[in-house]
Design a protein around this motif. Structure first.
Motif, PDB file in Angstrom:
ATOM      1  N   ALA A   1     -15.557  -4.723   4.192  1.00 45.46           N
ATOM      2  CA  ALA A   1     -15.232  -5.642   3.245  1.00 45.46           C
ATOM      3  C   ALA A   1     -15.622  -7.006   3.496  1.00 45.46           C
ATOM      4  O   ALA A   1     -15.156  -7.947   3.958  1.00 45.46           O
TER       5      ALA A   1
ATOM      6  N   VAL B   1      -9.492  -5.305  -0.950  1.00 41.00           N
ATOM      7  CA  VAL B   1      -9.969  -6.207  -0.030  1.00 41.00           C
ATOM      8  C   VAL B   1     -11.621  -6.383  -0.367  1.00 41.00           C
ATOM      9  O   VAL B   1     -12.212  -7.148  -0.024  1.00 41.00           O
TER      10      VAL B   1
ATOM     11  N   ALA C   1     -13.826 -10.536   2.664  1.00 40.47           N
ATOM     12  CA  ALA C   1     -12.464 -10.680   3.166  1.00 40.47           C
ATOM     13  C   ALA C   1     -12.604 -10.971   4.640  1.00 40.47           C
ATOM     14  O   ALA C   1     -13.317 -10.368   5.336  1.00 40.47           O
TER      15      ALA C   1
ATOM     16  N   GLU D   1      -6.177  -4.882   9.861  1.00 41.26           N
ATOM     17  CA  GLU D   1      -6.410  -3.654  10.193  1.00 41.26           C
ATOM     18  C   GLU D   1      -5.381  -2.568  10.596  1.00 41.26           C
ATOM     19  O   GLU D   1      -4.365  -3.006  11.140  1.00 41.26           O
TER      20      GLU D   1
ATOM     21  N   ALA E   1     -11.848  -1.477   5.834  1.00 41.67           N
ATOM     22  CA  ALA E   1     -11.700  -2.793   6.435  1.00 41.67           C
ATOM     23  C   ALA E   1     -13.066  -3.604   6.960  1.00 41.67           C
ATOM     24  O   ALA E   1     -13.303  -4.702   6.549  1.00 41.67           O
TER      25      ALA E   1
ATOM     26  N   SER F   1      -3.892  -8.242   2.710  1.00 46.18           N
ATOM     27  CA  SER F   1      -3.699  -6.745   2.179  1.00 46.18           C
ATOM     28  C   SER F   1      -4.135  -5.905   3.516  1.00 46.18           C
ATOM     29  O   SER F   1      -4.728  -6.243   4.294  1.00 46.18           O
TER      30      SER F   1
ATOM     31  N   PRO G   1      -6.093  -2.222   4.490  1.00 43.65           N
ATOM     32  CA  PRO G   1      -7.227  -1.685   3.939  1.00 43.65           C
ATOM     33  C   PRO G   1      -6.803  -0.735   2.645  1.00 43.65           C
ATOM     34  O   PRO G   1      -6.058   0.101   2.640  1.00 43.65           O
ATOM     35  N   SER G   2      -7.739  -1.354   1.802  1.00 39.86           N
ATOM     36  CA  SER G   2      -7.508  -0.598   0.302  1.00 39.86           C
ATOM     37  C   SER G   2      -8.759  -1.441  -0.516  1.00 39.86           C
ATOM     38  O   SER G   2      -9.302  -2.113  -0.147  1.00 39.86           O
TER      39      SER G   2
ATOM     40  N   THR H   1       0.969  -1.338  -0.098  1.00 43.02           N
ATOM     41  CA  THR H   1      -0.061  -0.049  -0.062  1.00 43.02           C
ATOM     42  C   THR H   1       0.856   1.348   0.019  1.00 43.02           C
ATOM     43  O   THR H   1       2.075   1.113   0.332  1.00 43.02           O
TER      44      THR H   1
ATOM     45  N   ARG I   1     -10.864 -10.691   8.387  1.00 38.56           N
ATOM     46  CA  ARG I   1     -10.211  -9.472   9.129  1.00 38.56           C
ATOM     47  C   ARG I   1      -9.152  -9.993  10.074  1.00 38.56           C
ATOM     48  O   ARG I   1      -9.263 -11.013  10.884  1.00 38.56           O
TER      49      ARG I   1
ATOM     50  N   VAL J   1      -7.769  -8.957   5.312  1.00 37.80           N
ATOM     51  CA  VAL J   1      -7.438  -7.576   5.535  1.00 37.80           C
ATOM     52  C   VAL J   1      -6.872  -7.277   6.903  1.00 37.80           C
ATOM     53  O   VAL J   1      -7.413  -7.829   7.891  1.00 37.80           O
TER      54      VAL J   1
END
Length: 428
Positions: free
Chosen positions: A409, A366, A412, A384, A406, A360, A362-363, A287, A414, A382
């Motif tokens: 999503a 996700v 995804a 956090e 996040a 990943s 947060p983007s 990121t 967490r 994802v």
């Protein structure tokens, strides 16, 4: 007024314009084109780096359903954790349409070219994929020194006045805002360009000034000069008498009344690429939160190392805006092979090979990767962002915005730290 005109400034914007055309069901039959000639733009790579993680990794995307062909591209990492460049980006072939004249469909795509080499390289390859689909693409050097703005407005004024619908990918772009201010289209579509779509929809619904989420929103001298343009563009991006607004998105948005929200399911990507081969391991997605001044670099690198150890990851897919210095540290300190994709990650992942788990921060990915990789068995997770990872100068809105990315999503899993000063990141 007839026709549709799309303005894109990033590879992801162009991908989502293709997704929009596919969803509309009015895409043209792919048209044959001459072989592309090498262009002047090459996506520059960071200097080779050394350290753990030696070997070669690659992520590739190519013509529809194949491993090679027009529009092919790959992101590679070779040598000990090296972050590699791409091949010279293809330019439009001689005799090919320039995007403002003949086309096999009434959708014309204009690339307002950025200046950084990685974005230009990815955009060149995405432009070739669009041409392979039969769309006309016009490459506009909108930032090529003095006089570029006037030249761009002069060349695009006619097509803008004639367009019944304008598709944009970044409503926060000053260039797009100026074009919308001078030439108000009857119908506007906004496609995703990262998580900014969520902030745009919320600000539009709340009647707020358009400000990117990672900026503090203070009005400096430049912002004061451009404030009238931003204000007018905001009105042009809102539904009203004689004007419709559509948001085409894979993200959860709170749109204002009267706005049409259309789901982007990444159907074009799934139809044209894959399914991918799975490596059985894990891949990390980078990121640019450090480069945008949100997250502390040392904190970020510590977490990347923890994620790599916890999930057995060996590859790190770099964001196109990550700095060579940071990527060098990722390779050396985390022992990861750094891969710089030359197409959007959704295409690279769908073509494969890709890890069975993709982790990943947060983007957008996700939200988009679970759609692009639907039915493949790949798990997306994802990680956090903890408050202590943020820089003191980060926008006050940063923590809440990233938590929202996040938390919404739904496709995804967490990840969150467990316990004070935890050195593990576990599924939450």
């Amino acid at each position: 007024m007839t026709g549709r005109l799309a303005f894109v400034e990033s590879p992801v914007q162009l991908l989502n314009v293709l997704e929009w055309a596919h969803a509309r069901g009015r895409g043209p039959v792919p048209a044959a084109a001459p072989a592309p000639a090498p262009g002047p733009d090459t996506a520059a790579a960071p200097a080779p780096v050394s350290g753990p993680g030696a070997g070669t990794a690659s992520g590739s995307a190519s013509g529809p359903g194949t491993g090679s062909g027009p529009g092919a591209g790959s992101g590679t990492a070779s040598g000990p954790g090296a972050a590699s460049a791409t091949d010279p980006a293809p330019a439009p072939a001689p005799g090919a349409t320039d995007g403002l004249r003949d086309a096999t469909d009434d959708l014309r795509i204009v690339v307002l070219s950025p200046t950084d080499p990685m974005s230009r390289g990815q955009l060149r390859r995405m432009a070739q994929l669009a041409r392979d689909e039969g769309f006309a693409v016009h490459w506009q050097e909108a930032r090529a020194g003095r006089g570029a703005l006037v030249r761009t407005l002069r060349e695009l004024g006619g097509p803008l006045r004639a367009a019944d619908r304008v598709i944009v990918g970044d409503p926060f772009s000053r260039y797009v805002q100026l074009l919308l201010t001078l030439f108000g289209p009857r119908h506007v579509t906004v496609v995703d360009d990262g998580t900014a779509t969520m902030e745009f929809a919320a600000q539009l619904a709340g009647g707020e000034r358009l400000v990117r989420w990672h900026r503090k929103g203070d009005l400096g001298p430049r912002e004061l000069v451009l404030a009238p343009v931003t204000s007018m563009a905001r009105r042009r991006l809102a539904p009203g008498p004689g004007r419709t607004v559509e948001i085409f998105t894979s993200l959860p948005v709170q749109a204002p009344p009267g706005t049409e929200v259309t789901a982007n399911s990444y159907a074009w990507t799934r139809d044209r690429f894959g399914p991918p081969a799975l490596t059985g391991g894990a891949d990390l997605v980078g990121t640019s939160l450090v480069e945008t001044g949100v997250v502390d670099a040392d904190q970020y690198l510590r977490v990347v190392g923890r994620l790599a150890r916890a999930h057995g990851a060996t590859r790190y897919f770099a964001h196109r805006r990550e700095s060579p210095e940071k990527l060098h540290r990722v390779a050396v300190e985390a022992g990861l092979q750094v891969v710089r994709p030359d197409l959007p990650l959704e295409l690279i992942a769908r073509r494969g090979p890709i890890g069975s788990t993709v982790v990943s921060f947060p983007s957008t990915v996700v939200h988009t990767l679970p759609l692009a990789l639907a039915g493949t068995g790949v798990k997306v997770a994802v990680c956090e962002i903890e408050p202590e990872w943020l820089r003191a100068t980060a926008s006050p809105r940063a923590q809440g915005f990233l938590a929202g990315v996040a938390g919404t999503a739904s496709g995804a899993d967490r990840l969150a730290p467990r316990g004070p000063g935890a050195d593990r990141l576990e599924f939450g």
